[in-house]
Design an enzyme around this catalytic site. Structure first.
Site, mmCIF file in Angstrom:
data_model
loop_
_atom_site.group_PDB
_atom_site.id
_atom_site.type_symbol
_atom_site.label_atom_id
_atom_site.label_comp_id
_atom_site.label_asym_id
_atom_site.label_seq_id
_atom_site.Cartn_x
_atom_site.Cartn_y
_atom_site.Cartn_z
ATOM 1 C CE LYS A 199 35.571 79.116 16.988
ATOM 2 N NZ LYS A 199 36.660 80.046 17.402
ATOM 3 N N GLY A 355 23.956 89.565 16.110
ATOM 4 C CA GLY A 355 24.440 90.017 15.197
ATOM 5 C C GLY A 355 24.426 89.307 13.836
ATOM 6 N N GLY A 378 25.594 91.829 21.075
ATOM 7 C CA GLY A 378 26.253 91.099 22.384
ATOM 8 C C GLY A 378 25.215 91.702 23.489
HETATM 9 P P1 AMP Z 1 28.340 83.509 14.874
HETATM 10 O O1 AMP Z 1 28.829 84.827 15.174
HETATM 11 O O2 AMP Z 1 28.756 82.669 16.126
HETATM 12 O O3 AMP Z 1 26.866 83.716 15.093
HETATM 13 O O4 AMP Z 1 28.565 82.872 13.623
HETATM 14 C C1 AMP Z 1 28.203 83.313 12.462
HETATM 15 C C2 AMP Z 1 29.068 82.834 11.381
HETATM 16 O O5 AMP Z 1 28.960 81.451 11.509
HETATM 17 C C3 AMP Z 1 28.911 83.283 10.026
HETATM 18 O O6 AMP Z 1 29.923 84.024 9.565
HETATM 19 C C4 AMP Z 1 28.922 82.077 9.343
HETATM 20 O O7 AMP Z 1 29.441 82.060 8.197
HETATM 21 C C5 AMP Z 1 29.493 80.844 10.247
HETATM 22 N N1 AMP Z 1 29.071 79.594 9.942
HETATM 23 C C6 AMP Z 1 27.717 79.124 9.874
HETATM 24 N N2 AMP Z 1 27.759 77.954 9.459
HETATM 25 C C7 AMP Z 1 28.906 77.530 9.308
HETATM 26 C C8 AMP Z 1 29.513 76.121 9.065
HETATM 27 N N3 AMP Z 1 28.898 75.117 8.792
HETATM 28 N N4 AMP Z 1 30.871 76.032 9.047
HETATM 29 C C9 AMP Z 1 31.732 77.311 9.239
HETATM 30 N N5 AMP Z 1 31.166 78.605 9.454
HETATM 31 C C10 AMP Z 1 29.719 78.736 9.713
#
Ligand code: AMP
Length: 397
Positions: A199, A355, A378
């Site tokens: 996100k 992470g 974090g």
């Molecule tokens: P974050 O904790 O915000 O770094 O998000 C990591 C997560 O983002 C991982 O579990 C990935 O599977 C997910 N992610 C990465 N690319 C995508 C995508 N194109 N669509 C959905 N989830 C994603």
């Protein structure tokens, strides 16, 4: 500020806050990833080799109210002993009389582990009396728990006031701080930040901060589709945060204004379901049909990102390029991990922070081919955002 290398530990008890919040197999009760323990061994060894003794304190998991067997630090005693190469004593409590009996009679060279601090709610509340009691376990306080440095808990920050002249960072925190400083404050160029993950909303502060510093900003993962949509692209059913479209355009404009090259994935791997067995094809990121979602970056994007990474002298990577947990969508993240490792071999300094990019670099067995892999998820994010972490401030001031 004293450093661990300047201090004389002879006949001193060093009370060290470590982050032993490690994953434990619920059946065998064995540690499944010992990275966090392994990474503070140099600090412990330094003290015992200098004629001091060590009292280790940590939390483990999220116990609700008092003792819970599955969260007892007793479970990790064999792993610590093995990594340290010597027996350690386990105190069955952290502020009980029996624990003080042990820590008041320590011989140089010995190591004690206190029981989980979070069996007492006072720890997370940052209770002053609890911190004062804990402080009685040591003559000198060392914080080497980067993973909890962003928490103002009793053992991570409140306790430091009881050691006005005898407090310092351990080697691990020293290294974490130096790595961020090197990436954000060194004059070497180009500096490239690779930001991915699910996100935009959770990474917006860090992106805004990085745009002030970097030469290249690579955006991948789920968050890229919000940027692509904001620019008028069709992203089908990909992950999008409509509330952030305007902000995405502001970031794109700010990058232009500051001469930062912002790179978005030009092509993408799309699937008709959020599933490893879904039908997969490739298309331009701005032309994703309805009913399809982008789950990884495509080959052209990989080549474009790789070129920039290999030219870089400083690299910061936070967040995967796709849903790397599923084998069919791990290619982009694996390729970026390999490029970062290759750039490091060529002389770049690379910091992997946060992470999921840490999980990714470990998954592809490249952790020892980059300059530094952060142990704080974090905490690393907040530190990169420019927040003064309570655990760091308590030692510095
Ligand atoms: P974050 O904790 O915000 O770094 O998000 C990591 C997560 O983002 C991982 O579990 C990935 O599977 C997910 N992610 C990465 N690319 C995508 C995508 N194109 N669509 C959905 N989830 C994603």
């Amino acid at each position: 500020m004293t450093t661990i290398d300047q201090y004389s530990f002879e006949n001193k008890r060093a009370l060290i806050r470590v982050d032993f919040n490690v994953p434990i197999d619920s059946k065998t009760m064995k540690v499944t990833d010992d990275t966090r323990i392994r990474s503070v061994i140099p600090t412990i060894k330094k003290i015992i080799n200098s004629g001091g003794s060590v009292v280790l304190m940590s939390h483990l998991g999220r116990p609700k109210n008092g003792f819970e067997k599955k969260y007892s630090l007793k479970n990790i005693v064999p792993t610590i002993s093995e990594l340290l190469g010597q027996d350690i004593t386990f105190a069955g409590d952290c502020i009980g009389e029996a624990a003080f009996e042990i820590t008041h009679n320590l011989k140089p060279g010995s190591v004690v582990l206190l029981e989980n601090l979070r069996f007492y709610s006072e720890e997370k509340k940052g209770d002053l009396d609890f911190a004062k009691r804990l402080a009685k376990h040591g003559d000198v306080y060392i914080n080497d728990a980067f993973g909890t440095a962003h928490r103002a808990h009793a053992s991570t920050s409140v306790i430091a006031q009881f050691f006005p002249n005898d407090k310092m960072f351990g080697y691990l925190i020293e290294k974490e701080i130096k790595s961020v400083d090197k990436v954000l404050n060194s004059s070497e160029k180009p500096l490239t930040a690779i930001v991915g993950g699910a996100k935009v909303s959770s990474k917006i502060t860090i992106i805004e901060k990085l745009i002030e510093k970097v030469d290249y900003l690579i955006i991948g993962g789920g968050m890229a589709y919000t940027f692509v949509k904001a620019q008028g692209g069709q992203v089908g059913n990909s992950l999008v945060e409509d509330d952030y479209l305007e902000l995405a355009n502001t970031i794109i404009a700010k990058a232009k204004e500051r001469n930062v090259e912002l790179l978005l994935p030009i092509d993408t791997l799309i699937a008709d379901d959020f599933n490893n067995d879904a039908t997969i094809k490739s298309c331009l990121t701005k032309e994703i049909p309805n009913g399809w979602m982008g789950l990884d970056i495509g080959t052209e994007s990989i080549a474009k990102f790789e070129k920039v990474i290999l030219e870089s002298k400083l690299i910061l990577w936070n967040g995967p390029m796709g849903v790397f947990e599923m084998s069919n969508f791990q290619n982009g993240t694996a390729a970026i991990a390999k490029s970062v490792a290759k750039a490091t071999t060529k002389g770049a300094f690379s910091l992997i922070g946060g992470g999921d990019s840490v999980a990714a670099i470990n998954k592809f067995n490249l952790a020892n081919q980059v300059s530094h892999v952060s142990t704080g998820g974090g905490a690393m994010l907040e530190y990169l955002e420019g927040v003064e972490l309570p655990g760091i401030a308590a030692i510095k001031h």
